[in-house]
Design a protein around this motif. Sequence first.
Motif, PDB file in Angstrom:
ATOM      1  N   GLU A 215       0.825  -1.206   0.000  1.00  0.00           N
ATOM      2  CA  GLU A 215       0.000   0.000   0.000  1.00  0.00           C
ATOM      3  C   GLU A 215       0.863   1.262   0.000  1.00  0.00           C
ATOM      4  O   GLU A 215       0.468   2.311  -0.505  1.00  0.00           O
ATOM      5  N   THR A 216       2.078   1.162   0.563  1.00  0.00           N
ATOM      6  CA  THR A 216       3.041   2.266   0.560  1.00  0.00           C
ATOM      7  C   THR A 216       4.400   1.690   0.172  1.00  0.00           C
ATOM      8  O   THR A 216       4.550   0.473  -0.010  1.00  0.00           O
ATOM      9  N   SER A 217       5.397   2.548   0.087  1.00  0.00           N
ATOM     10  CA  SER A 217       6.722   2.084  -0.339  1.00  0.00           C
ATOM     11  C   SER A 217       7.482   1.354   0.759  1.00  0.00           C
ATOM     12  O   SER A 217       8.555   0.812   0.498  1.00  0.00           O
ATOM     13  N   ALA A 218       6.959   1.344   1.978  1.00  0.00           N
ATOM     14  CA  ALA A 218       7.666   0.673   3.072  1.00  0.00           C
ATOM     15  C   ALA A 218       6.705  -0.202   3.874  1.00  0.00           C
ATOM     16  O   ALA A 218       6.038   0.273   4.789  1.00  0.00           O
ATOM     17  N   VAL A 219       6.634  -1.461   3.519  1.00  0.00           N
ATOM     18  CA  VAL A 219       5.852  -2.437   4.276  1.00  0.00           C
ATOM     19  C   VAL A 219       6.843  -3.248   5.099  1.00  0.00           C
ATOM     20  O   VAL A 219       7.641  -4.016   4.557  1.00  0.00           O
ATOM     21  N   THR A 220       6.827  -3.058   6.407  1.00  0.00           N
ATOM     22  CA  THR A 220       7.859  -3.651   7.252  1.00  0.00           C
ATOM     23  C   THR A 220       7.354  -4.796   8.129  1.00  0.00           C
ATOM     24  O   THR A 220       8.126  -5.408   8.853  1.00  0.00           O
ATOM     25  N   ASP A 221       6.043  -5.102   8.073  1.00  0.00           N
ATOM     26  CA  ASP A 221       5.512  -6.185   8.896  1.00  0.00           C
ATOM     27  C   ASP A 221       5.466  -7.501   8.119  1.00  0.00           C
ATOM     28  O   ASP A 221       5.395  -7.521   6.892  1.00  0.00           O
ATOM     29  N   ASN A 222       5.521  -8.585   8.853  1.00  0.00           N
ATOM     30  CA  ASN A 222       5.475  -9.923   8.281  1.00  0.00           C
ATOM     31  C   ASN A 222       4.011 -10.303   8.047  1.00  0.00           C
ATOM     32  O   ASN A 222       3.235 -10.418   8.990  1.00  0.00           O
ATOM     33  N   ARG A 223       3.629 -10.536   6.786  1.00  0.00           N
ATOM     34  CA  ARG A 223       2.231 -10.823   6.454  1.00  0.00           C
ATOM     35  C   ARG A 223       1.983 -12.275   6.056  1.00  0.00           C
ATOM     36  O   ARG A 223       0.913 -12.624   5.563  1.00  0.00           O
ATOM     37  N   THR A 224       2.978 -13.115   6.244  1.00  0.00           N
ATOM     38  CA  THR A 224       2.806 -14.501   5.814  1.00  0.00           C
ATOM     39  C   THR A 224       1.727 -15.223   6.615  1.00  0.00           C
ATOM     40  O   THR A 224       1.139 -16.195   6.117  1.00  0.00           O
ATOM     41  N   ILE A 225       1.467 -14.752   7.836  1.00  0.00           N
ATOM     42  CA  ILE A 225       0.426 -15.392   8.653  1.00  0.00           C
ATOM     43  C   ILE A 225      -0.948 -15.318   7.976  1.00  0.00           C
ATOM     44  O   ILE A 225      -1.828 -16.140   8.216  1.00  0.00           O
TER      45      ILE A 225
ATOM     46  N   ILE B 133      14.536  -9.375  -4.062  1.00  0.00           N
ATOM     47  CA  ILE B 133      15.979  -9.583  -4.106  1.00  0.00           C
ATOM     48  C   ILE B 133      16.404  -9.711  -5.570  1.00  0.00           C
ATOM     49  O   ILE B 133      15.843 -10.508  -6.310  1.00  0.00           O
ATOM     50  N   HIS B 134      17.395  -8.919  -5.977  1.00  0.00           N
ATOM     51  CA  HIS B 134      17.774  -8.855  -7.384  1.00  0.00           C
ATOM     52  C   HIS B 134      18.803  -9.919  -7.768  1.00  0.00           C
ATOM     53  O   HIS B 134      19.725  -9.670  -8.538  1.00  0.00           O
TER      54      HIS B 134
ATOM     55  N   GLN C  85      11.620  -9.877   1.890  1.00  0.00           N
ATOM     56  CA  GLN C  85      12.972 -10.333   2.191  1.00  0.00           C
ATOM     57  C   GLN C  85      12.977 -11.500   3.164  1.00  0.00           C
ATOM     58  O   GLN C  85      12.391 -11.422   4.246  1.00  0.00           O
ATOM     59  N   ALA C  86      13.657 -12.553   2.764  1.00  0.00           N
ATOM     60  CA  ALA C  86      13.792 -13.727   3.624  1.00  0.00           C
ATOM     61  C   ALA C  86      14.662 -13.390   4.819  1.00  0.00           C
ATOM     62  O   ALA C  86      15.659 -12.676   4.695  1.00  0.00           O
ATOM     63  N   ASP C  87      14.294 -13.906   5.970  1.00  0.00           N
ATOM     64  CA  ASP C  87      15.063 -13.667   7.183  1.00  0.00           C
ATOM     65  C   ASP C  87      16.488 -14.188   7.012  1.00  0.00           C
ATOM     66  O   ASP C  87      16.706 -15.277   6.485  1.00  0.00           O
ATOM     67  N   GLY C  88      17.453 -13.383   7.424  1.00  0.00           N
ATOM     68  CA  GLY C  88      18.849 -13.794   7.326  1.00  0.00           C
ATOM     69  C   GLY C  88      19.547 -13.327   6.071  1.00  0.00           C
ATOM     70  O   GLY C  88      20.761 -13.468   5.939  1.00  0.00           O
ATOM     71  N   TYR C  89      18.779 -12.741   5.130  1.00  0.00           N
ATOM     72  CA  TYR C  89      19.404 -12.242   3.901  1.00  0.00           C
ATOM     73  C   TYR C  89      19.619 -10.744   4.031  1.00  0.00           C
ATOM     74  O   TYR C  89      18.712 -10.012   4.425  1.00  0.00           O
ATOM     75  N   SER C  90      20.811 -10.265   3.716  1.00  0.00           N
ATOM     76  CA  SER C  90      21.104  -8.837   3.781  1.00  0.00           C
ATOM     77  C   SER C  90      21.370  -8.296   2.386  1.00  0.00           C
ATOM     78  O   SER C  90      21.538  -9.054   1.439  1.00  0.00           O
TER      79      SER C  90
ATOM     80  N   PRO D 270       9.259  -8.838   5.660  1.00  0.00           N
ATOM     81  CA  PRO D 270      10.152  -9.938   6.042  1.00  0.00           C
ATOM     82  C   PRO D 270       9.381 -11.227   6.298  1.00  0.00           C
ATOM     83  O   PRO D 270       8.214 -11.204   6.694  1.00  0.00           O
ATOM     84  N   PHE D 271      10.035 -12.351   6.087  1.00  0.00           N
ATOM     85  CA  PHE D 271       9.376 -13.640   6.304  1.00  0.00           C
ATOM     86  C   PHE D 271      10.397 -14.708   6.649  1.00  0.00           C
ATOM     87  O   PHE D 271      11.597 -14.558   6.378  1.00  0.00           O
TER      88      PHE D 271
END
Length: 404
Positions: free
Chosen positions: A139-149, A198-199, A167-172, A179-180
């Motif tokens: 909805e915006t350019s910064a979605v920071t919550d985990n929505r996989t639930i 991730i590119h 972004q998968a947890d543990g990937y920088s 995040p998930f």
Amino acid sequence: MIKFLHCADLHLDSPFKGLSSLPEGMLKRLFESTFLSFNRLVDIAIQEKVDFVIIAGDLYNSGQRSLKAQSFLKTCFTKLASHHIEVYIVHGNHDPLDGQWVALDWPKNVHFFQESSVQSLYYEKEGMKIACLHGFSYETSAVTDNRTIHFPEKQDDLYHIGILHGQADGYSGHSRYAPFLLSELLKKDYDYWALGHIHKKMDLHDEPPVRYSGNIQGRHSGETGEKGGYIVTLNGSEASSVFHATSDIEWHEVMVECDEVEHLQEVITLCEKIKDTYRNPHKGIFLTIRLIGSTPLYEELLDGVFLEDLEEILREEDAEVSFVHTVSLKNDVRPAIQDELSIKQSLFFQDIMKVLKDERELETALSELKTHRTARKFLSLDEEDWEDVKKQAEQLLLAELYKG
């Protein structure tokens, strides 16, 4: 059985910042490269007779989508419609739902996930439901919550596909959006997870496939190698995939070992030879050459004039299909081993390296710069960039102490 194309991170209208010094023909070709790569993917989807196409976010490079990019996509989707191929799209952090654009009438084969909450859309074939696709758009350019639930678990015999830009947890290396955990995705019992953001193409899991397709065109020296998309076939409980490289221009980085060289002409010859190994008859190559190794020529290679001249020698001005253009020549050579050991044993060198390795010390050293209006713009670097900065700092320190 179903067959589909999985791609993501088109970044149409990418500005390709910092590359204005390229020859005009190459720069023009680079600006068109994202469009050409996606057009090739569309042609492959048609040739492979896929049932549908999945685009896992970031179709555009910003929320302000150009009319050119939208019109281009509409033409591509219309072409797919003429071959009875559906298209399923989520929006990511670069092209969120609150962006600005000209409202176009899209072909009926195009299905946008129009909500920030998880939606489920069915793919039907000959009047029968064959697959269910689940996803959401930013909805915006910064979605920071985990929505996989909020992704429902598979409860029937249909094919179930999750589409997730995050972004998968543990990937920088990228902004930590949506995040998930891989374990959370596997609990859903889906047949395939089409990931974006991730590119870099990578498989997080094989059975079932949980996959980043990567972006479709490298945009700078940090996005190296083949770029494109996957043709995926699901047949019962089995999944098979074929990657198709479609980018018009590839970025590569190569190391040139200078341990054995005794004359500067040998450095020139080594660079020219290795450059020729990257020539591809079907695409252009942007090459970063990194000189490495401990060498008796260390002092001579500190001479910036020689390196500038060598960089010019290695550059190509022609934008022909098979060009290999050296965009950067980096000098990471070190002094002869005995000289380097002597320098590194000095207390001054050790003290400075402690600062570089201590995050708190580094933060203190940069705190004043971050208050500077201009300087702070250049300090918003990701982890890979910071590692490169630290490496350059060590090289500069080594060079100054060697000369001193």
